[in-house]
Every structure is written in structure tokens, then in C-alpha cells.
Write a protein that holds these residues in place. Structure first.
Motif, mmCIF file in Angstrom:
data_model
loop_
_atom_site.group_PDB
_atom_site.id
_atom_site.type_symbol
_atom_site.label_atom_id
_atom_site.label_comp_id
_atom_site.label_asym_id
_atom_site.label_seq_id
_atom_site.Cartn_x
_atom_site.Cartn_y
_atom_site.Cartn_z
ATOM 1 N N SER A 20 0.851 -1.177 0.000
ATOM 2 C CA SER A 20 0.000 0.000 0.000
ATOM 3 C C SER A 20 0.891 1.232 0.000
ATOM 4 C CB SER A 20 -0.923 0.017 1.216
ATOM 5 O OG SER A 20 -0.203 0.302 2.392
ATOM 6 N N SER A 21 0.469 2.275 -0.696
ATOM 7 C CA SER A 21 1.260 3.505 -0.764
ATOM 8 C C SER A 21 1.377 4.144 0.610
ATOM 9 C CB SER A 21 0.610 4.477 -1.751
ATOM 10 O OG SER A 21 -0.728 4.768 -1.367
ATOM 11 N N ARG A 22 0.365 3.977 1.440
ATOM 12 C CA ARG A 22 0.397 4.565 2.784
ATOM 13 C C ARG A 22 1.509 3.935 3.617
ATOM 14 N NH1 ARG A 22 -4.690 4.720 7.078
ATOM 15 N NH2 ARG A 22 -3.598 5.894 8.728
ATOM 16 N N ALA A 23 1.645 2.600 3.542
ATOM 17 C CA ALA A 23 2.697 1.912 4.293
ATOM 18 C C ALA A 23 4.073 2.307 3.786
ATOM 19 C CB ALA A 23 2.506 0.406 4.193
ATOM 20 N N MET A 24 4.214 2.428 2.464
ATOM 21 C CA MET A 24 5.512 2.798 1.896
ATOM 22 C C MET A 24 5.890 4.225 2.274
ATOM 23 S SD MET A 24 5.725 0.869 -1.806
ATOM 24 C CE MET A 24 4.058 1.164 -2.373
ATOM 25 N N GLN A 25 4.923 5.120 2.303
ATOM 26 C CA GLN A 25 5.189 6.495 2.727
ATOM 27 C C GLN A 25 5.603 6.545 4.192
ATOM 28 O OE1 GLN A 25 5.362 9.471 1.130
ATOM 29 N NE2 GLN A 25 5.227 8.251 -0.748
ATOM 30 N N PHE A 26 4.959 5.713 4.996
ATOM 31 C CA PHE A 26 5.303 5.643 6.422
ATOM 32 C C PHE A 26 6.754 5.213 6.603
ATOM 33 C CE2 PHE A 26 5.731 3.143 10.327
ATOM 34 C CZ PHE A 26 5.296 4.054 11.279
ATOM 35 N N MET A 27 7.176 4.168 5.872
ATOM 36 C CA MET A 27 8.550 3.687 5.977
ATOM 37 C C MET A 27 9.542 4.691 5.400
ATOM 38 S SD MET A 27 8.301 0.898 7.633
ATOM 39 C CE MET A 27 9.949 0.205 7.443
ATOM 40 N N LEU A 28 9.153 5.376 4.332
ATOM 41 C CA LEU A 28 10.013 6.387 3.734
ATOM 42 C C LEU A 28 10.280 7.515 4.720
ATOM 43 C CD1 LEU A 28 11.497 7.285 1.166
ATOM 44 C CD2 LEU A 28 9.391 8.444 0.450
ATOM 45 N N HIS A 29 9.310 7.814 5.549
ATOM 46 C CA HIS A 29 9.460 8.852 6.577
ATOM 47 C C HIS A 29 10.613 8.523 7.527
ATOM 48 C CE1 HIS A 29 8.386 11.826 9.632
ATOM 49 N NE2 HIS A 29 8.396 10.862 10.529
ATOM 50 N N PHE A 30 10.873 7.227 7.730
ATOM 51 C CA PHE A 30 11.952 6.788 8.617
ATOM 52 C C PHE A 30 13.245 6.493 7.858
ATOM 53 C CE2 PHE A 30 8.235 5.969 11.244
ATOM 54 C CZ PHE A 30 8.649 6.453 12.480
ATOM 55 N N GLY A 31 13.278 6.831 6.568
ATOM 56 C CA GLY A 31 14.515 6.706 5.808
ATOM 57 C C GLY A 31 14.652 5.437 4.993
ATOM 58 N N TYR A 32 13.592 4.595 4.965
ATOM 59 C CA TYR A 32 13.654 3.339 4.203
ATOM 60 C C TYR A 32 13.173 3.616 2.775
ATOM 61 C CZ TYR A 32 14.268 1.357 8.821
ATOM 62 O OH TYR A 32 14.748 1.079 10.085
ATOM 63 N N ASP A 33 14.124 3.952 1.912
ATOM 64 C CA ASP A 33 13.784 4.381 0.564
ATOM 65 C C ASP A 33 13.760 3.239 -0.448
ATOM 66 O OD1 ASP A 33 16.552 4.197 1.025
ATOM 67 O OD2 ASP A 33 17.008 5.449 -0.709
ATOM 68 N N LYS A 34 14.112 2.024 -0.022
ATOM 69 C CA LYS A 34 14.075 0.861 -0.898
ATOM 70 C C LYS A 34 13.214 -0.226 -0.271
ATOM 71 C CE LYS A 34 17.011 2.466 -3.974
ATOM 72 N NZ LYS A 34 16.605 2.741 -5.375
ATOM 73 N N GLN A 35 12.512 -0.979 -1.126
ATOM 74 C CA GLN A 35 11.657 -2.056 -0.604
ATOM 75 C C GLN A 35 11.496 -3.148 -1.641
ATOM 76 O OE1 GLN A 35 8.104 -2.763 -1.448
ATOM 77 N NE2 GLN A 35 8.151 -1.390 -3.213
ATOM 78 N N PHE A 36 11.213 -4.346 -1.132
ATOM 79 C CA PHE A 36 10.941 -5.502 -1.989
ATOM 80 C C PHE A 36 9.892 -6.346 -1.289
ATOM 81 C CE2 PHE A 36 11.450 -9.834 -3.480
ATOM 82 C CZ PHE A 36 11.601 -9.675 -4.853
ATOM 83 N N GLN A 37 8.887 -6.760 -2.038
ATOM 84 C CA GLN A 37 7.780 -7.491 -1.417
ATOM 85 C C GLN A 37 7.506 -8.819 -2.099
ATOM 86 O OE1 GLN A 37 3.787 -5.909 -1.769
ATOM 87 N NE2 GLN A 37 3.320 -6.491 0.333
ATOM 88 N N VAL A 38 7.283 -9.833 -1.268
ATOM 89 C CA VAL A 38 6.719 -11.099 -1.732
ATOM 90 C C VAL A 38 5.259 -11.088 -1.295
ATOM 91 C CG1 VAL A 38 6.760 -13.603 -1.548
ATOM 92 C CG2 VAL A 38 8.911 -12.317 -1.530
ATOM 93 N N PRO A 39 4.332 -10.974 -2.229
ATOM 94 C CA PRO A 39 2.921 -10.844 -1.857
ATOM 95 C C PRO A 39 2.406 -12.061 -1.094
ATOM 96 C CG PRO A 39 3.273 -10.296 -4.177
ATOM 97 C CD PRO A 39 4.534 -10.943 -3.687
ATOM 98 N N SER A 40 1.401 -11.823 -0.293
ATOM 99 C CA SER A 40 0.761 -12.924 0.424
ATOM 100 C C SER A 40 -0.092 -13.731 -0.547
ATOM 101 C CB SER A 40 -0.113 -12.383 1.553
ATOM 102 O OG SER A 40 -1.128 -11.541 1.011
ATOM 103 N N SER A 41 -0.404 -14.947 -0.138
ATOM 104 C CA SER A 41 -1.304 -15.795 -0.911
ATOM 105 C C SER A 41 -2.638 -15.808 -0.174
ATOM 106 C CB SER A 41 -0.737 -17.217 -1.026
ATOM 107 O OG SER A 41 -1.639 -18.060 -1.702
ATOM 108 N N GLY A 42 -3.550 -14.935 -0.604
ATOM 109 C CA GLY A 42 -4.782 -14.749 0.160
ATOM 110 C C GLY A 42 -4.443 -14.084 1.477
ATOM 111 N N PHE A 43 -4.773 -14.754 2.576
ATOM 112 C CA PHE A 43 -4.429 -14.230 3.897
ATOM 113 C C PHE A 43 -3.300 -15.034 4.538
ATOM 114 C CE2 PHE A 43 -8.757 -12.672 3.276
ATOM 115 C CZ PHE A 43 -8.600 -11.330 3.621
ATOM 116 N N ALA A 44 -2.491 -15.693 3.711
ATOM 117 C CA ALA A 44 -1.381 -16.510 4.222
ATOM 118 C C ALA A 44 -0.056 -15.966 3.706
ATOM 119 C CB ALA A 44 -1.551 -17.961 3.801
ATOM 120 N N GLY A 45 0.946 -15.985 4.592
ATOM 121 C CA GLY A 45 2.298 -15.630 4.191
ATOM 122 C C GLY A 45 2.477 -14.158 3.893
ATOM 123 N N GLY A 46 3.480 -13.870 3.073
ATOM 124 C CA GLY A 46 3.805 -12.494 2.721
ATOM 125 C C GLY A 46 5.053 -12.011 3.448
#
Length: 244
Positions: A20-46
């Protein structure tokens, strides 16, 4: 945790959600300018990995539904980092460890594995103790031997997960840990692993400090009231100033 510990790299496990853009903006506020995601499978994992590019040079070279494999250089040369969430079902565990054992055979550099293995190494890592845990622990020990991985000792909370039922904690286990191969043990001789206090999750976050010069966990001296202070003539004045 982000404000106090300020880790260079942070990975959220079992996110059960997509980006979500909101979560990425939140992390960017703390200096985390890079990210990589493995999406969840339904409501499992991620898995969702964030890092500060100004501090850590990180490259994701492989991933699966349970793992993110990276090459990291944070000023001490390249080393391998695997961030993992092993699902509790036996077929997922078997697939994960088959892959890890295959990888370990070709790794000659420093390798650190961190995350939730959904297993324990001994009966001491479960409370209340259960005799049925023996075979489960023995199996994990045998797998780590084949992968040439060593479990890092921890500081802080003894367990990293708890089962809560009707507002009561009924079971505690150490499921989250960091594993080093021999090369990583030699490279990061001053490494310290902390099991931090649990907040809203049923898991305790774990923090690996590879900086041998200083601890990431602030050491605050605990101050206690001493009854002898009451005998000092200046105590009422000092106490009044401090309290107000």
C-alpha cells in the motif's frame, strides 16, 4: 522500534497483505527508501523487506513464497542474507529446507538466515514443556547440521511467540531466530541477537546487531529508590525540584 532501534534493514513477515502507498510512505518517513515485497497468498504468508540505501547496499537475487535471498554490503564486504517465513504446514517446511540444503552446498561466503522457522531446537524453547516436542526439535537440529548453519544465542526475552486464548497466554515458543554459517560466525564475531518485547503482535521482533563497536539496544541503568535518602537533610528540596 523504528524510532529507538533504527535498523538499517527490516523485514516484516507473514504480512497477510499486499503493498500500500500509505505503508511505503510511512517507511520512507523513517529513511527506508528501498523495498521488496513477496505478496501474500490470500491471507497466508507475505514478506516485505525495507532498507536504507544510504547505509546498506542490498541486492535481492532470489525469492520464493517463504524466502527473500539478498547480497548485502554495509561496509564490511559482501555477505548473504536470507529472510524467511516458513509456513507451519509440513509440505511447506519440506520444500523450504530442501531448497536451503541445496543452496548451502554451493555457498562459500558468509551467510546469515533470519526469520520465523516455525520450529524449535529443544524442549527448553517451549513452555509449558511437552514431551512431544522432542522429535520436532531433533528434526530441526539434523536439518541445520546438513545446511551447515548454527543458531545464534539470544539476549532478552526467552520466547518469541505466544498463543493467546481468551486473553490468556497458553503457550510460548522460540520460533524466530538467526542462523550463521561458519564463515559468518568468523566475520561477525561481535554479533548480538536480541529478542525484543512483544507489543500488539503474538510474535516478538528480533534484532540482529552486527556492529561490534556499539549495541543498537540502549543500555539504561535501572534506578531504584533508596530508603537511606530519607535521612538526608536536603532530600525534601531535591525531591520537590525533581518531581516538579
Amino acid at each position: 522500534m523504528l524510532r529507538v532501534q533504527k535498523p538499517d534493514i527490516i523485514c516484516f513477515l507473514e504480512t497477510k497483505a499486499d503493498s500500500s502507498s500509505r505503508a511505503m510512505q510511512f517507511m520512507l518517513h523513517f529513511g527506508y527508501d528501498k523495498q521488496f515485497q513477496v505478496p501474500s497468498s490470500g491471507f497466508a504468508g507475505g514478506l516485505w523487506l525495507f532498507w536504507k540505501s544510504s547505509i546498506a547496499n542490498l541486492h535481492v537475487f532470489s525469492f520464493s513464497s517463504q524466502t527473500i535471498h539478498c547480497i548485502v554490503n554495509n561496509g564490511s564486504g559482501d555477505w548473504l542474507l536470507s529472510l524467511v517465513y516458513v509456513r507451519p504446514q509440513s509440505n511447506y517446511k519440506e520444500a523450504f529446507w530442501t531448497d536451503m540444503e541445496s543452496r548451502s552446498a554451493s555457498i562459500s561466503s558468509s551467510w546469515v538466515v533470519m526469520g520465523d522457522l516455525n520450529d524449535v531446537l529443544s524442549s527448553n524453547e517451549v513452555f509449558p514443556h511437552r514431551s512431544s516436542i522432542f522429535h520436532r526439535a531433533q528434526h530441526l537440529n539434523e536439518i541445520l547440521d546438513r545446511c551447515n548453519l548454527i543458531s545464534e544465542e539470544t539476549l532478552g526475552c526467552k520466547y518469541t511467540w505466544c498463543h493467546i486464548q481468551q486473553g490468556r497466554v497458553t503457550l510460548r515458543e522460540r520460533l524466530n531466530r538467526a542462523l550463521f554459517n561458519v564463515q559468518a560466525k568468523a566475520k561477525f564475531q561481535g554479533a548480538k541477537l536480541f529478542n525484543l518485547p512483544r507489543t500488539s503482535s503474538d510474535h516478538h521482533p528480533i534484532l540482529l546487531n552486527l556492529d561490534t563497536a556499539a549495541s543498537l539496544v540502549p543500555q539504561h541503568k535501572l534506578r531504584r529508590f533508596e530508603a537511606v535518602w530519607l535521612t538526608r537533610e536536603e532530600f525534601p528540596t531535591v525531591f520537590s525540584r525533581a518531581w516538579t
